[in-house]
Design an enzyme around this catalytic site. Structure first.
Site, PDB file in Angstrom:
ATOM      1  NE  ARG A 262      -3.603  -2.231   2.474  1.00  0.00           N
ATOM      2  CZ  ARG A 262      -4.309  -2.561   3.556  1.00  0.00           C
ATOM      3  NH1 ARG A 262      -4.401  -1.692   4.559  1.00  0.00           N
ATOM      4  NH2 ARG A 262      -4.893  -3.723   3.628  1.00  0.00           N
ATOM      5  NE  ARG A 277      -0.017   4.208   9.396  1.00  0.00           N
ATOM      6  CZ  ARG A 277      -1.309   3.883   9.388  1.00  0.00           C
ATOM      7  NH1 ARG A 277      -1.902   3.636   8.255  1.00  0.00           N
ATOM      8  NH2 ARG A 277      -1.993   3.817  10.509  1.00  0.00           N
ATOM      9  CD  GLU A 349      -6.839  -1.933  12.188  1.00  0.00           C
ATOM     10  OE1 GLU A 349      -7.007  -0.704  12.284  1.00  0.00           O
ATOM     11  OE2 GLU A 349      -7.074  -2.591  11.171  1.00  0.00           O
ATOM     12  CB  SER A 352      -9.666  -5.040  10.346  1.00  0.00           C
ATOM     13  OG  SER A 352     -10.808  -4.240  10.320  1.00  0.00           O
ATOM     14  NE  ARG A 391      -0.149  -2.167  11.810  1.00  0.00           N
ATOM     15  CZ  ARG A 391      -1.123  -1.280  11.621  1.00  0.00           C
ATOM     16  NH1 ARG A 391      -2.290  -1.431  12.249  1.00  0.00           N
ATOM     17  NH2 ARG A 391      -0.944  -0.258  10.816  1.00  0.00           N
TER      18      ARG A 391
END
Length: 425
Positions: A262, A277, A349, A352, A391
């Site tokens: 991304r 990130r 997070e 999800s 993560r």
RNA sequence: GGAGAGGUGGCCGAGUCGGCUGAAGGCGAUCGCCUGCUAAGCGAUUAAGGGGGUUUUAAGCCUCCUUCGAGGGUUCGAAUCCCUCCCUCUCCGCCA
């Protein structure tokens, strides 16, 4: 994509549902265009019916050796009218699509209502953040000191926000992927897939990645109609695009490890340090295709499957129900799993899990034929990360760090790691 | 990348010189008959999407339109002719 019939017949309810997630949907315009569309269809179809019967009569006349020139001339005119109407119709349908494709899913009734993440509701908390007898280090410092995370060289090879993992770091990444897949396939009953890492625009649209807002997040190849996979949800959910499954083939539970890419264009400045990130990150995804009436329960079990990873790794986490205004584009209900990160002094997070109902299936045209016969119905789709690998990596080395700078390897990972602690070389 | 072949319904597979083929035939599936049970046999049904009508909604029913890889063209009319693109297969080349 939302159900057009529902937008037509329950306009006010739909409008209210969309408002709960902060969307002022142009439904009046939609209704106008929809009406226009049907008028054009009726008009064009009448003319087509006329043409079809006339064509038959022309053929019959020809056969009988009669002259059909007058009729042919008339039909030539009708043909032109039809062409004009069809063009108008296509314009109207494009306008309708433009509206409908930008409308997000409507939240389920039990989703907390609120404008943004401040209205999210914590529904579960497991484990206690550890109290360190020393000043714990963030994973980026620990990783550099242990020489297992090398962000400078990652940046040299690609650009910033790309990381080079080394030695026990590379091993830990691989260990996590294997552990996740082994658990989901071995104990949770998912089938493992390894899909293409490049996906075409058709697939991206199907899962709702190419909205005006999101399309700039994606890496697009210059010379081909292909994108770098932004999440395994895309290639995996698309496997059944335009297919009609048999009812007894459902539910389908699949898991896939896949690197994800991304651009995170709008997020510069957030989570700039460490692995949180990155432009390229690994993720193990869980995807389900299920019967509509089962999707509520399937979301609970999917979320529990993702949570099981955190339980086995003995990482403190919580489960949060996202508020209506914080839901992703295609989601009707989402649970986020958040892991405790000492460097953030907060939960972050790590997964999800969403129930899309028939929203994606409608766009993707994935249906099933009811066992008793009858018209094909849209399936419901769900997906969740199980888990984000980078993560998890960060959470492990931060939560399991020792005062001497070593990191204890969680019990569940030891045989994958072949060591009980990560030590400086 | 080069040469050739091909893309038709859940699957396989016909479609002649464009018109009565939304599509023969087969398989599978569903229902019924038959049978002590099973198998076999017999009969019927079996594409999707979208309009309109009917019905309180849905289902159902009636009717129309569209769809034979995608898009465009020729024609009164195209699965059938022409163009462009995509994909699959075979052979060659190149490689992991």
């Amino acid at each position: 994509m939302l159900d057009i019939k529902k937008l037509r017949s329950q306009t006010e309810e739909m409008k209210a549902a969309l408002e709960s997630r902060g969307i002022d949907a142009p439904l009046d315009e939609f209704i106008e265009l929809d009406k226009k569309r049907r008028e054009l269809i009726v008009d064009a179809e009448e003319k087509k019916a006329l043409r079809n019967t006339a064509s038959d009569r022309i053929a019959a006349a020809r056969k009988a050796g009669e002259d059909a020139a007058g009729m042919i001339e008339e039909m030539r005119r009708v043909g032109e009218e039809i062409k004009a109407l069809d063009h108008l119709l296509r314009d109207v349908e494009m306008q309708l699509d433009a509206i409908v494709l930008e409308l997000p899913n409507t939240p389920l009734p039990d989703v907390p209502v609120g404008p943004d993440e401040s209205a999210n509701v914590e529904v579960l908390r497991v484990g206690e953040p550890r109290s360190f007898g020393f000043q714990p280090k963030p994973h980026w410092d620990l990783g550099a000191e242990l020489d297992i995370i090398d962000q400078e060289r990652g940046g040299k090879v690609a650009e910033s926000r790309f990381t080079l993992l080394k030695g026990a770091g590379a091993r830990l990444e691989r260990a996590l992927i294997n552990f996740f897949l082994d658990l989901h396939t071995g104990e949770h009953g998912y089938t493992e897939l390894f899909p293409p890492i490049l996906v075409n625009s058709e697939s991206m649209k199907g899962t709702g990645q190419l909205t005006k807002f999101a399309q700039h997040e994606m890496y697009k190849l210059r010379d081909d109609d292909l994108y770098l996979n932004p999440t395994a949800e895309v290639p995996v959910t698309n496997i059944f695009r335009d297919e009609i499954l048999k009812e007894d083939e459902l539910p389908v539970h699949v898991t896939a490890y896949l690197p994800s890419f991304r651009r995170e264009a709008g997020a510069a400045g957030r989570d700039t340090r460490g692995l949180i990130r990155q432009h390229q990150f690994n993720k193990v995804e869980l995807v389900k295709f299920v019967l509509p009436e089962t999707s509520t329960g399937e979301l609970e079990s999917l979320t529990a499957n993702a949570e099981e990873i955190l339980r086995r790794l003995e990482l403190p986490f919580r489960r949060v129900a996202l508020a209506s205004g914080d839901l992703g584009f295609a989601s009707a209900k989402t649970y986020d799993l958040e892991v405790w990160l000492p460097s953030y002094d907060d939960y972050k997070e790590i997964s999800s899990c969403s129930n899309y109902l028939d929203f994606q299936a409608r766009r993707l045209n994935v249906r099933y034929r009811p066992a008793g016969g009858g018209r094909p119905q849209f399936v419901h789709t769900l997906n969740g990360s199980g888990l984000a690998v980078g993560r998890t990596f960060a959470a492990i080395i931060e939560n399991y760090q020792n005062e001497d700078g070593t990191v204890t390897v969680p019990e569940a990972l030891r045989h994958y790691m072949g060591m009980d602690a990560i030590r400086p070389l």
